[in-house]
Design a protein around this motif. Structure first.
Motif, PDB file in Angstrom:
ATOM      1  N   ASN A  31       0.818  -1.214   0.000  1.00  0.00           N
ATOM      2  CA  ASN A  31       0.000   0.000   0.000  1.00  0.00           C
ATOM      3  C   ASN A  31       0.853   1.266   0.000  1.00  0.00           C
ATOM      4  O   ASN A  31       0.442   2.291  -0.547  1.00  0.00           O
ATOM      5  N   SER A 117      -1.780   3.776   5.613  1.00  0.00           N
ATOM      6  CA  SER A 117      -1.606   2.375   5.219  1.00  0.00           C
ATOM      7  C   SER A 117      -1.641   1.419   6.415  1.00  0.00           C
ATOM      8  O   SER A 117      -1.722   0.202   6.230  1.00  0.00           O
ATOM      9  N   MET A 145      -5.994   0.880  -0.507  1.00  0.00           N
ATOM     10  CA  MET A 145      -5.730   1.553  -1.772  1.00  0.00           C
ATOM     11  C   MET A 145      -6.954   1.661  -2.683  1.00  0.00           C
ATOM     12  O   MET A 145      -6.835   1.943  -3.868  1.00  0.00           O
TER      13      MET A 145
END
Length: 609
Positions: A31, A117, A145
């Motif tokens: 990510n 993330s 994402m």
């Protein structure tokens, strides 16, 4: 029926914690890696850089940056609205002190991606809690994402969004873990996470409130054990309307008491007491506030002491109604991902009802179709879990195609991963196309940088609220409006000054600064500046007062200078700026106006200061 239940069951993979941590690291850095796509595209655009560093692409980010900068400097100006006591600024300043070798502008540029993330951790842990670490891993690859989540945690989008989903997803995991494992030694974990997530962003109170309701229903329907009821007692503490320190102290005391005096507690009366406390202290006030919420009422005007101002909620693009197509792509990236994600979540809820603890976040995400695109991010992790569940089930079906058991087990992993890549790819493709410009260009910052050498820190810059935070950050001055201070009555004087003749503009600007400072210094809260101006000059009718401002009037003395900052980009939103003052304040009727703009391309531009 048994075969269907067996198919829907997540097979426990019994992976040890070393492998779990490895999978978390892989999902996390995957990510992070996709966020560097943006950096690769904007790296050759000089106008996006200032002093050699990429600038932010989110206006609100400069608010938290201002607070962190002032914390690190050890001082700020009185009444400058710098958020030195806000968690986002405090956390940023703490990280900056911990990493003194890192340039501050670089830190705030990359921080949202690295913190955002982290959502992969609770997503994977929820999968592991339900029975399959691999299932959680598949979901974690996608959860950080997807369109909307990426938009609000990409590099440069420095804002509270970098933890505004991660913290609630951690809370969901902690609640599920507590109710499933019944380990009272760790019952404090979920309430503690909720206390700090509400402190991080007070809007998360509604999410925490939803978690409590779903937890209470789960306990009443599926799990009336003593420990679960004691856990509910702790879980109500974060949603009490009291200060952070009191919540922590009460949580500690109740937690200790629940461990020490559990044998003397009548569980029936305790449960009734919890429900009564919730309804009386939390539930009823919450519902009353919700009824009047601007995102629901969509009032065109706000009535403030008899004056009808234009409502801000109607002009914020991310708060406007969105299409179903936008909802689908922002939550899952594709129609297939959205539909199967919803199906997967429903199947998960049927097989594992405890996942319904997360329902408030899913509902809030779907509410975006009315409340605005900013809400879509709340549903993202759980639609990702739904997609991962479908991928996992398809993998289990593929297992039956092989006679060899080892090959069959390998096919579960391979097939589910390939299917998950299919869900992920539309989001990955979108990231390549999504190039977000910086809030200001290099040339616009040059003007503010020069202003910083001319103006004092007590001076005011008059501009529209969209630009309030970056103006304060780069010029180190005060502003009359910004991304938080922009209600209809606050916007009216600024809009008036930006859209009227020079005399009226000057008079209103001086009165606005005077009244702003007066209310700050006299601790006047939630005042109506225009109403106070009218009282000062003995006017009852706002229209008469506004006409009076076009004349040579006696103005109060102010010690602050006032500068106007009008970037060319403001022309694009000028009709919206004008809408706040082109309104009859007695009736709320908006006045018709004609606006057009022409752009002249010139080789040389003369800047006058």
């Amino acid at each position: 029926m048994n075969e269907l239940k067996q198919l829907l069951t997540l097979e426990e993979d019994k992976l040890n914690w070393k492998i779990v941590i490895l999978l978390i690291i892989i999902a996390y850095f995957f990510n992070i890696a996709v966020r560097y796509i943006y950096i690769s595209y904007v790296g050759d655009i000089p106008n996006f850089y200032w002093n050699g560093h990429l600038m932010l692409n989110n206006n609100d980010g400069y608010y938290w940056a201002e607070g962190a900068r002032d914390i690190l400097a050890g001082n700020h100006q009185k009444n400058d609205l710098s958020p030195v006591h806000m968690p986002a600024s405090i956390l940023t300043a703490a990280i900056a002190k911990f990493l003194p070798f890192l340039n501050f502008d670089v830190l705030i540029e990359y921080l949202p991606g690295f913190l955002g993330s982290l959502v992969v951790i609770p997503t994977l842990l929820i999968g592991r809690l339900l029975g399959s670490t691999w299932f959680g891993f598949l979901a974690s690859l996608m959860s950080g994402m997807v369109w909307s989540y990426y938009h609000r945690t990409m590099f440069g989008y420095y804002d509270t969004d970098m933890l505004v989903i991660t913290l609630p997803v951690f809370a969901v995991w902690a609640i599920m873990w507590s109710l499933k494992n019944q380990n009272r030694l760790f019952f404090f974990l979920a309430p503690l996470i909720e206390i700090f997530m509400i402190e991080w962003h007070n809007g998360l109170f509604n999410v925490a409130n939803g978690f409590f309701i779903m937890s209470m229903l789960y306990v009443l329907i599926f799990n009336k054990e003593k420990n679960s009821i004691l856990f509910l007692l702790l879980l109500i503490i974060p949603i009490l309307k009291i200060a952070l320190i009191y919540k922590v102290v009460i949580l500690a005391l109740v937690y200790i008491a629940s461990l020490k005096f559990e044998k003397n507690i009548n569980l029936k009366y305790l449960l009734l007491g919890i429900i009564a406390i919730y309804v009386a202290i939390v539930g009823i006030p919450w519902i009353m506030k919700l009824i009047n919420e601007g995102y629901l009422t969509r009032a065109v005007t706000n009535d403030t002491d008899g004056l009808k101002y234009f409502s801000v909620v109607n002009t914020v693009s991310e708060a406007g109604h969105i299409s179903f197509d936008t909802l689908v792509h922002r939550i899952s990236g594709s129609y297939l991902g959205f539909i199967l994600g919803a199906m997967g979540y429903i199947l998960l809820a049927i097989r594992y009802p405890i996942i319904l603890i997360s329902l408030p976040m899913v509902v809030l995400g779907l509410f975006a179709i009315r409340g605005g695109l900013r809400f879509t991010i709340f549903a993202v992790p759980f639609f990702a879990l739904g997609d991962a569940y479908i991928a996992y089930l398809i993998g289990k079906i593929s297992y039956k195609l092989f006679i060899d058991e080892k090959i069959g087990k390998s096919s579960v992993y391979a097939t589910s991963f390939i299917v998950m890549v299919g869900f992920i790819y539309p989001n990955y493709s979108h990231i390549h196309k999504y190039i977000m410009p910086t809030v200001f260009t290099n040339n616009e910052i040059k003007v503010l940088d020069k202003l910083k050498t001319i103006a004092s820190r007590d001076d005011y810059v008059l501009s529209w609220w969209d630009y309030g935070y970056p103006i304060r950050y780069y010029a180190d001055v005060k502003t009359l409006v910004d991304g938080a201070k922009h209600s209809g009555n606050v916007n009216f004087p600024v809009s008036f000054s930006l859209t009227r003749d020079l005399v009226s503009s000057r008079n209103m600007a001086i009165l606005d600064v005077y009244q702003t400072e007066y209310d700050y210094n006299h601790n006047v809260k939630n005042s109506d500046y225009l109403k106070e101006m009218m009282e000062r000059y003995n006017f009852k009718n706002p229209n008469d007062f506004l006409d009076y401002l076009s004349t040579d009037i006696k103005l109060p003395k102010i010690k602050e200078n006032i500068y106007y900052y009008l970037p060319l980009r403001m022309m694009d939103i000028f009709p919206t700026v004008a809408a706040f003052s082109l309104i009859d304040l007695n009736t709320g009727k908006r006045n018709n106006h004609f606006f057009t703009q022409a752009r002249t391309v010139a080789k040389k531009v003369l800047l006058l200061f």
